[in-house]
Motif scaffolding. Structure first.
Motif, PDB file in Angstrom:
ATOM      1  N   TYR A 171      -4.995  -9.231   5.536  1.00 35.53           N
ATOM      2  CA  TYR A 171      -5.927  -9.767   4.546  1.00 35.53           C
ATOM      3  C   TYR A 171      -7.302  -9.119   4.645  1.00 35.53           C
ATOM      4  CZ  TYR A 171      -8.695 -13.202   1.952  1.00 35.53           C
ATOM      5  OH  TYR A 171      -9.555 -13.811   1.057  1.00 35.53           O
TER       6      TYR A 171
ATOM      7  N   GLU B  86      -2.457 -11.127  -7.441  1.00 31.64           N
ATOM      8  CA  GLU B  86      -3.056  -9.892  -6.936  1.00 31.64           C
ATOM      9  C   GLU B  86      -2.874  -9.813  -5.428  1.00 31.64           C
ATOM     10  OE1 GLU B  86      -6.591 -12.775  -7.434  1.00 31.64           O
ATOM     11  OE2 GLU B  86      -4.727 -12.256  -8.493  1.00 31.64           O
ATOM     12  N   ILE B  87      -3.014  -8.591  -4.880  1.00 30.73           N
ATOM     13  CA  ILE B  87      -2.637  -8.344  -3.489  1.00 30.73           C
ATOM     14  C   ILE B  87      -3.409  -9.226  -2.515  1.00 30.73           C
ATOM     15  CG2 ILE B  87      -4.261  -6.438  -3.128  1.00 30.73           C
ATOM     16  CD1 ILE B  87      -1.990  -5.053  -1.547  1.00 30.73           C
ATOM     17  N   SER B  88      -4.710  -9.461  -2.755  1.00 31.70           N
ATOM     18  CA  SER B  88      -5.482 -10.293  -1.826  1.00 31.70           C
ATOM     19  C   SER B  88      -4.983 -11.739  -1.859  1.00 31.70           C
ATOM     20  CB  SER B  88      -6.974 -10.237  -2.159  1.00 31.70           C
ATOM     21  OG  SER B  88      -7.210 -10.711  -3.475  1.00 31.70           O
TER      22      SER B  88
ATOM     23  N   TYR C  85       3.259 -10.620  -5.053  1.00 29.87           N
ATOM     24  CA  TYR C  85       2.512  -9.647  -5.860  1.00 29.87           C
ATOM     25  C   TYR C  85       3.247  -9.351  -7.167  1.00 29.87           C
ATOM     26  CZ  TYR C  85       0.185  -5.253  -7.106  1.00 29.87           C
ATOM     27  OH  TYR C  85      -0.492  -4.256  -7.773  1.00 29.87           O
TER      28      TYR C  85
ATOM     29  N   SER D  58       0.829  -1.208   0.000  1.00 25.37           N
ATOM     30  CA  SER D  58       0.000   0.000   0.000  1.00 25.37           C
ATOM     31  C   SER D  58       0.861   1.254   0.000  1.00 25.37           C
ATOM     32  CB  SER D  58      -0.932   0.015   1.211  1.00 25.37           C
ATOM     33  OG  SER D  58      -1.829  -1.077   1.189  1.00 25.37           O
TER      34      SER D  58
ATOM     35  N   PRO E  10      -7.292  -4.139   2.772  1.00 20.34           N
ATOM     36  CA  PRO E  10      -8.041  -3.895   1.523  1.00 20.34           C
ATOM     37  C   PRO E  10      -9.342  -3.123   1.717  1.00 20.34           C
ATOM     38  CG  PRO E  10      -7.348  -6.207   1.696  1.00 20.34           C
ATOM     39  CD  PRO E  10      -7.144  -5.590   3.038  1.00 20.34           C
TER      40      PRO E  10
ATOM     41  N   GLU F  24      -8.318   2.118   0.662  1.00 25.53           N
ATOM     42  CA  GLU F  24      -7.010   2.433   0.075  1.00 25.53           C
ATOM     43  C   GLU F  24      -6.265   3.456   0.918  1.00 25.53           C
ATOM     44  OE1 GLU F  24      -5.190   4.174  -4.131  1.00 25.53           O
ATOM     45  OE2 GLU F  24      -7.241   3.434  -4.041  1.00 25.53           O
TER      46      GLU F  24
END
Length: 453
Positions: free
Chosen positions: A164, A289-291, A284, A44, A168, A171
């Motif tokens: 997790y 993807e980030i999740s 990543y 982030s 998310p 932002e």
């Protein structure tokens, strides 16, 4: 008159020991949750402040920079002012600095708050193992110190879960809320102040015999609530008083031990923090993807639980030295397989076993290190080894930040393989087994302990 060590040695395993394990284990859990959170907020922050790979590596090392100073000086302070005070003060430092970092407006501000937080986490982590080792009889010490180290795994898993579910959500505020949550353990200091005893071994070694007697009697009374009347201790002559310092670590009696544990700590901590700080970002960058990268991280972090606690069980069964060598060797093999992994399944499997064996070696290391030194320099010896290890920890994220664009995923984990092997070999060649030896057997004569070289 029986000394404190003799009185502790005759105490069987009991519920009071387990309560002390949980109380001190909270410290390791929250320390690791705070450190691990950097790995989950880093993706982030890279987007928020448009950070380069090098700047991200510097941020990843921020906690470890503070950790170095915290570990070094807490060891010295622990031998000077007592274990309990250092445990409580360091908790307050890291919680307040973590809370401040949640409101950082630029990456430089975030960096310095994380450095200060690292002073607290480093100081607390370095003092907890020698503290608990001084309260437990030698025949159970490996199990308890290994299990104490295992509480780190709960912190990493908690950080992964928070990363997790919380990050998310927003932002702008997700990462800030995650850091605020990690600052909440400041309230633990109120519980610790009431329930943690000062180490009677340390009080005795400092000449504060009345206080040592008071704390020891209180411990014995608590134990007797669960097991009934304790047997009479073996009679020991009170050992002569001696003074120690950082330079005592380098006298003839301790120099080989000090070199060995410093190499071991550098190797393990370099690999550990390089691996876990960059893991979500590397996944990543590899296209997850980030999740999904956070979910993979949770699965790999979960491997720490069987890693720590299997090593804790084996510490007293096969010995600390064998545990360290076996787990680091298997960790190196797993990292080699990870460097060749190219699918989600192979990455998770290889990452799981790299995590498991790496932290198992760490459980052996945390048990082994306090056993290398007598009471008057035990905290200093453990703290200085931990501090030297943090040099590796703070260099690893920076080095990977520079190395990854050049050598990629393969290069990062081939390097991890080599570094783990160095730690294994230092223990194999220079280390001596300490399994079940009373801590008092490590006490040197005055002439040896006060002489450098």
């Amino acid at each position: 008159m029986a000394n404190i060590g003799a009185r502790i040695e005759r105490i069987p395993d009991n519920k009071y020991n387990r309560k002390m394990l949980i109380r001190t284990g909270f410290g390791n859990t929250f320390d690791s949750m705070d450190i691990a959170m950097v790995a989950f907020v880093l993706p982030s922050l890279i987007g928020l402040w448009s950070l380069t790979s090098e700047q991200a590596g510097i941020l990843g090392s921020s906690v470890l920079i503070g950790y170095f100073f915290g570990a070094f000086f807490s060891g010295w302070l622990g031998d000077k002012i007592g274990r309990k005070k250092v445990i409580m003060y360091t908790l307050v430092i890291y919680c307040l600095a973590t809370l401040a970092s949640a409101f950082a407006a630029e990456w430089e501000h975030f960096f310095w708050m994380r450095v200060i937080a690292g002073i607290g986490t480093g100081g607390e982590s370095a003092i907890l193992a020698p503290y608990l080792s001084e309260l437990i009889a030698s025949r159970y010490r490996g199990k308890y110190i290994g299990a104490l180290t295992g509480f780190h795994s709960f912190g990493y898993v908690a950080a992964a879960v928070i990363g997790y579910f919380v990050i998310p959500m927003s932002e702008d505020w997700g990462w800030r809320i995650a850091l605020i949550i990690t600052a909440l353990p400041i309230f633990l200091v109120l519980y610790w102040r009431r329930t943690l005893p000062e180490s009677p071994r340390w009080l005795e070694s400092s000449g504060r015999l009345e206080e040592a007697e008071k704390e020891m009697s209180r411990m014995e009374a608590n134990v007797e609530k669960y097991i009934g009347k304790l047997p009479e201790p073996t009679e020991f002559v009170q050992p002569p008083k001696a003074k120690g310092s950082f330079f005592t670590l380098w006298n003839k009696k301790f120099v080989k031990r000090t070199v060995m544990v410093w190499i071991l700590w550098f190797s393990v901590i370099f690999s550990y923090y390089g691996f876990f700080t960059w893991l979500p970002t590397l996944l990543y960058n590899e296209g997850f993807e980030i999740s999904k990268s956070f979910m993979f991280s949770i699965l790999i972090y979960l491997a720490q639980i069987p890693g720590y606690f299997s090593a804790a069980f084996l510490n007293d069964k096969i010995g600390r030295k064998k545990v360290i060598c076996a787990y680091l060797g298997l960790g190196a093999v797993s990292a080699l397989f990870l460097s060749q992994a190219d699918t989600s399944t192979t990455i998770i499997i290889a990452g799981f076993f790299t995590s498991l064996f790496m932290v198992g070696g760490m459980a052996g290391m945390y048990t082994y290190t306090p056993e290398q030194y007598p009471t008057i320099i035990r905290s200093t010896g453990t703290g200085s080894a931990s501090a030297f290890g943090r040099i590796g920890g703070l260099l690893a994220p920076i080095y990977i930040g520079f190395m990854y664009p050049i050598y990629g995923f393969i290069g990062v984990f081939l390097m991890t393989t080599g570094v783990l092997l160095v730690g294994m070999l230092s223990t194999l060649i220079l280390g001596e087994e300490t399994n079940s030896k009373p801590l008092d057997d490590l006490t040197a004569d005055d002439d040896d302990i006060n002489k450098v070289g």
